[in-house]
Design a protein around this motif. Sequence first.
Motif, PDB file in Angstrom:
ATOM      1  N   UNK A 121      15.580  69.120  15.153  1.00  0.00           N
ATOM      2  CA  UNK A 121      14.523  69.981  14.610  1.00  0.00           C
ATOM      3  C   UNK A 121      14.391  69.808  13.102  1.00  0.00           C
ATOM      4  N   UNK A 122      15.535  69.748  12.403  1.00  0.00           N
ATOM      5  CA  UNK A 122      15.488  69.601  10.951  1.00  0.00           C
ATOM      6  C   UNK A 122      14.827  68.279  10.552  1.00  0.00           C
ATOM      7  N   UNK A 123      15.192  67.206  11.211  1.00  0.00           N
ATOM      8  CA  UNK A 123      14.639  65.894  10.865  1.00  0.00           C
ATOM      9  C   UNK A 123      13.122  65.871  11.056  1.00  0.00           C
ATOM     10  N   UNK A 124      12.627  66.616  12.065  1.00  0.00           N
ATOM     11  CA  UNK A 124      11.177  66.647  12.262  1.00  0.00           C
ATOM     12  C   UNK A 124      10.494  67.460  11.158  1.00  0.00           C
ATOM     13  N   UNK A 125      11.094  68.589  10.780  1.00  0.00           N
ATOM     14  CA  UNK A 125      10.530  69.376   9.673  1.00  0.00           C
ATOM     15  C   UNK A 125      10.511  68.561   8.382  1.00  0.00           C
ATOM     16  N   UNK A 126      11.601  67.885   8.099  1.00  0.00           N
ATOM     17  CA  UNK A 126      11.694  67.056   6.904  1.00  0.00           C
ATOM     18  C   UNK A 126      10.659  65.944   6.927  1.00  0.00           C
ATOM     19  N   UNK A 127      10.501  65.317   8.088  1.00  0.00           N
ATOM     20  CA  UNK A 127       9.538  64.218   8.211  1.00  0.00           C
ATOM     21  C   UNK A 127       8.113  64.711   7.987  1.00  0.00           C
ATOM     22  N   UNK A 128       7.772  65.864   8.548  1.00  0.00           N
ATOM     23  CA  UNK A 128       6.421  66.413   8.351  1.00  0.00           C
ATOM     24  C   UNK A 128       6.169  66.712   6.877  1.00  0.00           C
ATOM     25  N   UNK A 129       7.149  67.290   6.202  1.00  0.00           N
ATOM     26  CA  UNK A 129       6.980  67.640   4.805  1.00  0.00           C
ATOM     27  C   UNK A 129       6.839  66.403   3.921  1.00  0.00           C
ATOM     28  N   UNK A 130       7.750  65.472   4.085  1.00  0.00           N
ATOM     29  CA  UNK A 130       7.763  64.289   3.203  1.00  0.00           C
ATOM     30  C   UNK A 130       6.603  63.342   3.467  1.00  0.00           C
ATOM     31  N   UNK A 131       6.107  63.312   4.705  1.00  0.00           N
ATOM     32  CA  UNK A 131       5.018  62.399   5.045  1.00  0.00           C
ATOM     33  C   UNK A 131       3.680  63.113   5.209  1.00  0.00           C
ATOM     34  N   UNK A 132       3.650  64.370   4.817  1.00  0.00           N
ATOM     35  CA  UNK A 132       2.409  65.138   4.705  1.00  0.00           C
ATOM     36  C   UNK A 132       1.574  65.123   5.993  1.00  0.00           C
ATOM     37  N   UNK A 133       2.169  65.600   7.086  1.00  0.00           N
ATOM     38  CA  UNK A 133       1.416  65.781   8.323  1.00  0.00           C
ATOM     39  C   UNK A 133       1.964  66.997   9.046  1.00  0.00           C
ATOM     40  N   UNK A 134       1.244  67.443  10.049  1.00  0.00           N
ATOM     41  CA  UNK A 134       1.676  68.600  10.822  1.00  0.00           C
ATOM     42  C   UNK A 134       1.329  68.359  12.281  1.00  0.00           C
ATOM     43  N   UNK A 135       2.315  67.979  13.064  1.00  0.00           N
ATOM     44  CA  UNK A 135       2.067  67.614  14.454  1.00  0.00           C
ATOM     45  C   UNK A 135       3.378  67.589  15.230  1.00  0.00           C
ATOM     46  N   UNK A 136       3.278  67.730  16.540  1.00  0.00           N
ATOM     47  CA  UNK A 136       4.453  67.575  17.398  1.00  0.00           C
ATOM     48  C   UNK A 136       4.843  66.103  17.533  1.00  0.00           C
ATOM     49  N   UNK A 137       3.928  65.229  17.135  1.00  0.00           N
ATOM     50  CA  UNK A 137       4.195  63.797  17.222  1.00  0.00           C
ATOM     51  C   UNK A 137       4.379  63.207  15.830  1.00  0.00           C
ATOM     52  N   UNK A 138       5.455  62.454  15.674  1.00  0.00           N
ATOM     53  CA  UNK A 138       5.713  61.793  14.397  1.00  0.00           C
ATOM     54  C   UNK A 138       4.665  60.711  14.168  1.00  0.00           C
ATOM     55  N   UNK A 139       4.605  60.186  12.962  1.00  0.00           N
ATOM     56  CA  UNK A 139       3.605  59.160  12.653  1.00  0.00           C
ATOM     57  C   UNK A 139       3.845  57.868  13.416  1.00  0.00           C
TER      58      UNK A 139
END
Length: 382
Positions: free
Chosen positions: A292-310
């Motif tokens: 969960x933390x890695x997904x929150x961090x990824x959304x913040x640093x890569x400026x997106x908001x989704x259940x799916x990573x880039x």
Amino acid sequence: MQSRQNRSTKEYNEWILIIEGSKAMRLIRAFIAFIILFVLALGGFYLLAKNDLTPDEAVHDMGNMLDQKKSMTKSKSVPESKLSKITVKGDLFQWVGKTKDQLTENFGKPVRIDKSAYGYDWWVYTDKQDQYIQFGVEDDKVTTVYATGDDLSIDPIYVGQSYDAVNEQFSFKKDMTYKDGVKSYTFHLNDEDMKMRPLAKIADNLFVQCYFDTFTDKLSSIRILTADSLLKQRAYQIEYRGGLPDVPELSDKEWQEVESGMEQQIFDITNVMRSQFDKSKVAWNKTVSEVAFLHSEDMSKNDYFSHYSKNGNGLKERLAEKKVHYATAGENIAAQYPDAPAAMEGWLNSEGHRKALLNDDYTHLGVGVYHLYYTQNFIEIP
């Protein structure tokens, strides 16, 4: 004796002097009025200059001043305190302004103390099932309280009470003004705010934020807070004159402390909310929390908001990467809520997130927070 002609001449001259005197008085009065207007205008210019306002801000400021004058005119004959019908008796409302020694004396040692992003520390008290309270302590004084669950002392209201019944006590309004000397702040609540998190002013420098479950139309939790705490959170649209209080700038280490605290708060509040709906408790899962933390961090640093990573990965792939075994899984995400309790109330009022939050099958939960990005990962372990 004076002749009639001399008397007439004298009376005529006196009449002329009276007329001339009247003209002089009018000129003097006009001059005095001009001086007063000039001083007032100069004073207004000084105030605008002193506040270092831009031209746009100056127009905004003058609009606020006009609104204040209208407000003053309306309330001139009846003080604001006499207009208020709010009567607060519950013990929790009395804790703002109390010291941490008084907290300890009354409640004992907190379950933990979590750092917040707003200058105060959360003193957390909970049985981890039916009741949850956290007190924000800054400079040895309580400045805010958040509470949910059963048996809270918040008379004249209670958790589970209908919106209409709470509104009878607090008379919610879309616009609410707070004044601090020459500073003025007006909170503008939109339709969603009024439905989910209306605000009431219960004292000169004290507000109560009522969170409602919009699916049941009942009170879910409350937050009691000073004006300064409310302004720092930027929870509503604010029209202001005189500047907003600064929000602390946190180091990476400080953010880690805040994030860790919010993760635990979300976990605790989740179980209290589940208990309110007769759902079983979920247990903490460390590995799922890392996911969960890695997904929150990824959304913040890569400026997106989704259940799916880039890269296209979803929760299934993220759990598989950490070798998490489960029968079913679900995910809640949120962003830009001011803190953990606000994020929790947001999930409760969103249909899809609510289903995950109150799912009967889930047995474990992992929570990951990075800055103001929040992720909950639920799993069922057979």
